[in-house]
Design an enzyme around this catalytic site. Structure first.
Site, PDB file in Angstrom:
ATOM      1  N   CYS A   2       0.816  -1.198   0.000  1.00 56.08           N
ATOM      2  CA  CYS A   2       0.000   0.000   0.000  1.00 56.08           C
ATOM      3  C   CYS A   2       0.851   1.249   0.000  1.00 56.08           C
ATOM      4  O   CYS A   2       2.078   1.200  -0.025  1.00 56.08           O
ATOM      5  CB  CYS A   2      -0.898   0.007   1.243  1.00 56.08           C
ATOM      6  SG  CYS A   2      -1.868  -1.506   1.446  1.00 56.08           S
ATOM      7  N   LEU A  51      -3.501  -1.968  -1.940  1.00 55.00           N
ATOM      8  CA  LEU A  51      -3.357  -3.085  -2.865  1.00 55.00           C
ATOM      9  C   LEU A  51      -3.747  -4.323  -2.076  1.00 55.00           C
ATOM     10  O   LEU A  51      -3.035  -4.741  -1.161  1.00 55.00           O
ATOM     11  CB  LEU A  51      -1.921  -3.195  -3.386  1.00 55.00           C
ATOM     12  CG  LEU A  51      -1.626  -4.365  -4.323  1.00 55.00           C
ATOM     13  CD1 LEU A  51      -2.438  -4.257  -5.608  1.00 55.00           C
ATOM     14  CD2 LEU A  51      -0.132  -4.433  -4.645  1.00 55.00           C
ATOM     15  N   ILE A  53      -4.173  -7.838  -0.660  1.00 59.39           N
ATOM     16  CA  ILE A  53      -3.392  -9.075  -0.692  1.00 59.39           C
ATOM     17  C   ILE A  53      -3.968 -10.105   0.272  1.00 59.39           C
ATOM     18  O   ILE A  53      -4.151 -11.275  -0.063  1.00 59.39           O
ATOM     19  CB  ILE A  53      -1.917  -8.806  -0.325  1.00 59.39           C
ATOM     20  CG1 ILE A  53      -1.300  -7.742  -1.245  1.00 59.39           C
ATOM     21  CG2 ILE A  53      -1.103 -10.090  -0.355  1.00 59.39           C
ATOM     22  CD1 ILE A  53      -1.163  -8.149  -2.688  1.00 59.39           C
ATOM     23  N   GLY A 364      14.996 -12.638  -4.675  1.00 58.02           N
ATOM     24  CA  GLY A 364      16.207 -13.105  -3.999  1.00 58.02           C
ATOM     25  C   GLY A 364      17.048 -11.984  -3.441  1.00 58.02           C
ATOM     26  O   GLY A 364      18.207 -12.215  -3.079  1.00 58.02           O
TER      27      GLY A 364
END
Length: 638
Positions: A2, A51, A53, A364
């Site tokens: 967000c 956003l 999730i 990664g």
């Protein structure tokens, strides 16, 4: 994932301009296109872009406690929230959502400022407690999520997830900080807590800030640090076994999602390890995304394909042309302040690709710092052994003289550049490491800046950032010392900044299992000899991964996520870089010596030197001035 924003008045309780707060929130729409939320009361305004999730139906923000006296806006993920919920319920707290955000308000009520110590995740949040007349801000331990703030002259405190949020406020002065400029041309980024503007700051990694109305603003407080004790006596076999288990636990935590999830797969050791671990934890094929380059010198896609085929992933690849430099101005606007890591371009592209398939992607990032993967660590350790053979009082005059007299050989690999080696041996450990990583070293910056600009620095030098961190490192182990410095600087202000902005520009959440703070703490207890063995970096990590990944992936030469700047600046961007470096915008600042700018260009474009990184830093500084409106202000001031 967000974006957060807000205002708080330290002295009074004014009614804040709702249109202003709306603009602050709108400018970070890309960080959370799903929903927007606000909370207003006298002296306080909170804003949020979401956003979605986790807990898609009831996780809206600002989110409140039971009686509405505590509210939070939050950017990130608390991965251990499911463990904290029953503990908080046992203390009498009632949960109304399944969101990790709600854990923050109840943890604040239960544990106060120490609540951040209980969180395992990436986060930046602002919490308003009406009963205590307090605004409390916190940021995660490794600085994965950003948080900017400023205290304005009228007592208004403004904060946001990106610097562009603060820049919406008319009270924020846009005076460029000379010390930030010095830092930028040394590092290629502006280390926290500075920003490019004198009046704005970054809340540091692992810091909190508690504001109480009626009291002066205090300094931020640090709540965590990594300690390189190097005292863990595990055997290699036991260490590899424990590492695999810790990696599995970290990856598993980060696979919690109610939306499509995948991973970046570059073909390097770190992203391959994350994908291999995900495949072992998932019943369904892992979604993986890679960028291929049409220039073989920069293309790792074959190694990514090996890993994808081994684990049967749903693998998506897009090829980027080696002349993909159209993002230059877009990046300048994206980062809000000068930022010179050219790998931001392919990072932007791979995030763009990933968002077509998933909403959450594991990366990664962080592996090189914790596992000692950078080649510069091995070179630094070698130089330290040579430095240790003679006292500094002898080394400095002898090798300093040799370094001045010996001919320069920029074209040769570093280990064969005698001038560079002699110069390194004449310095102490921190000075030598700074000289090795600086985009422009002390001598170059002295020649770059005008006398008037150098005077504005008041004697400040960018190496002070490294020296301050080195003083707190708590270790004299050469490798551990530079790992600590990089964890505090390069990881936070370059790597994490790059990935956050590039991913959030596409409304993509990225998660970094190799930056799990419990994993980082454990790795810091292991001797450096388990991380670097001879000329092999990431020794322990690679040994642990041998059953999981091909040797061609584990033991090949590290490539990095690079772009062909040197060729661009002698070819397709030759005229553009010359216009940027010698044009009116940089000249109007009064910061730069035109004769030295001309030297950098001529030496590079003739092929006599590779000054591509230095020129890129100048090009991006010029682009920042134009895109931020600073160019016009500089010209007016001139």
């Amino acid at each position: 994932m967000c974006g957060i924003a807000g205002l708080f008045h330290l002295r009074d309780k004014p009614e804040f301009d709702r249109a202003l707060v709306q603009r602050m929130n709108d400018v970070q729409f890309h960080r959370g296109p799903d929903e927007g939320g606000f909370h207003f009361e006298p002296g306080v305004a909170l804003a949020h872009r979401r956003l979605s999730i986790i807990d898609l139906s009831t996780g809206q923000q600002p989110l409140f406690n039971e009686d509405g006296s505590v509210a939070v806006v939050f950017n990130g993920e608390i991965y251990n929230y499911q463990e904290l919920v029953p503990e908080l319920e046992a203390l009498g707290h009632v949960f109304h959502t399944r969101s990790d955000t709600e854990v923050i308000v109840h943890a604040w009520e239960a544990w106060g400022e120490d609540c951040v110590r209980r969180f395992r995740g990436m986060f930046a949040f602002a919490l308003w407690d009406r009963k205590q007349d307090t605004l409390f801000l916190g940021r995660d331990r490794l600085g994965v999520k950003p948080l900017y703030y400023a205290l304005l002259p009228d007592g208004t405190f403004v904060f946001g997830s990106e610097l562009k949020v603060l820049m919406q406020h008319p009270g924020l002065a846009r005076e460029i900080d000379p010390l930030a400029v010095e830092d930028y041309f040394a590092y290629g980024y502006i280390p926290e807590p500075r920003t490019i503007y004198t009046g704005a700051r970054k809340l540091g990694a692992a810091e909190t800030l508690r504001l109480v109305r009626g009291q002066p603003m205090p300094a931020p407080r640090s709540y965590w640090d990594v300690r390189f004790t190097l005292d863990n006596k595990l055997s290699l076999a036991d260490a590899t076994e424990e590492l695999v288990e810790r990696l599995r636990a970290s990856v598993k935590l980060r696979m919690i999602s109610e939306v499509p999830l995948g991973a970046f797969l570059s073909g390097g050791v770190d992203s391959s390890a994350v994908v291999a671990t995900m495949a072992g934890l998932s019943d369904a094929p892992v979604n993986t995304c890679s960028i291929a380059f049409d220039d073989p010198a920069f293309n790792e896609s074959e190694y990514a394909r090996m890993v994808a085929e081994r684990y049967g992933t749903n693998h998506y690849v897009e090829t980027v042309k080696s002349d993909d430099f159209d993002l230059l101005d877009k990046l300048a606007a994206l980062y809000d302040e000068p930022y010179a890591d050219s790998s931001a371009m392919p990072t932007w592209r791979v995030c763009q690709l990933a968002r077509k398939r998933v909403t959450v992607a594991l990366s990664g990032d962080g592996g090189d710092e914790s596992f000692a993967g950078y080649r510069r660590y091995r070179l630094h350790a070698m130089e330290e052994r040579l430095r240790g053979a003679l006292p500094h009082g002898v080394r400095r005059p002898v090798f300093g003289l040799l370094g001045r007299l010996y001919p320069k050989a920029d074209w040769a690999p570093r280990m064969f550049r005698a001038k560079t080696t002699f110069q390194a041996l004449a310095r102490d450990s921190v000075q030598a490491y700074f000289h090795a990583v600086a985009i422009m070293n002390d001598d170059m910056r002295r020649r770059l800046f005008t006398p008037s600009f150098r005077n504005s620095l008041g004697g400040y030098r960018a190496i002070e950032v490294f020296q301050q961190h080195a003083a707190r490192a708590g270790t004299d182990d050469p490798v551990a010392l530079v790992q600590y410095i990089d964890t505090k600087t390069y990881l936070v202000d370059d790597i994490n900044t790059k990935v956050d902005r590039a991913s959030m520009a596409h409304s993509l959440e990225t998660r970094e299992p190799l930056m799990d703070h419990e994993l980082v703490e454990w790795l810091a207890t292991l001797p450096s000899g388990l991380k670097i063995k001879g000329n092999e970096g990431k020794f322990l990590f690679k040994k642990a991964l041998e059953p999981m990944l091909p040797n061609d992936v584990l033991y090949r030469r590290k490539m990095g996520f690079a772009v062909p700047l040197a060729r661009w600046f002698r070819g397709p961007l030759k005229d553009r870089v010359r216009e940027a470096v010698l044009g009116d915008t940089l000249a109007a600042t009064g910061f730069f010596e035109r004769r030295y700018l001309q030297h950098l260009l001529d030496a590079h474009q003739s092929g006599a030197r590779d000054y591509s990184a230095r020129l890129w830093s100048l090009v991006m500084f010029e682009a920042f001035l134009r895109n931020s409106g600073q160019a016009a202000e500089v010209r007016r001031a001139a």
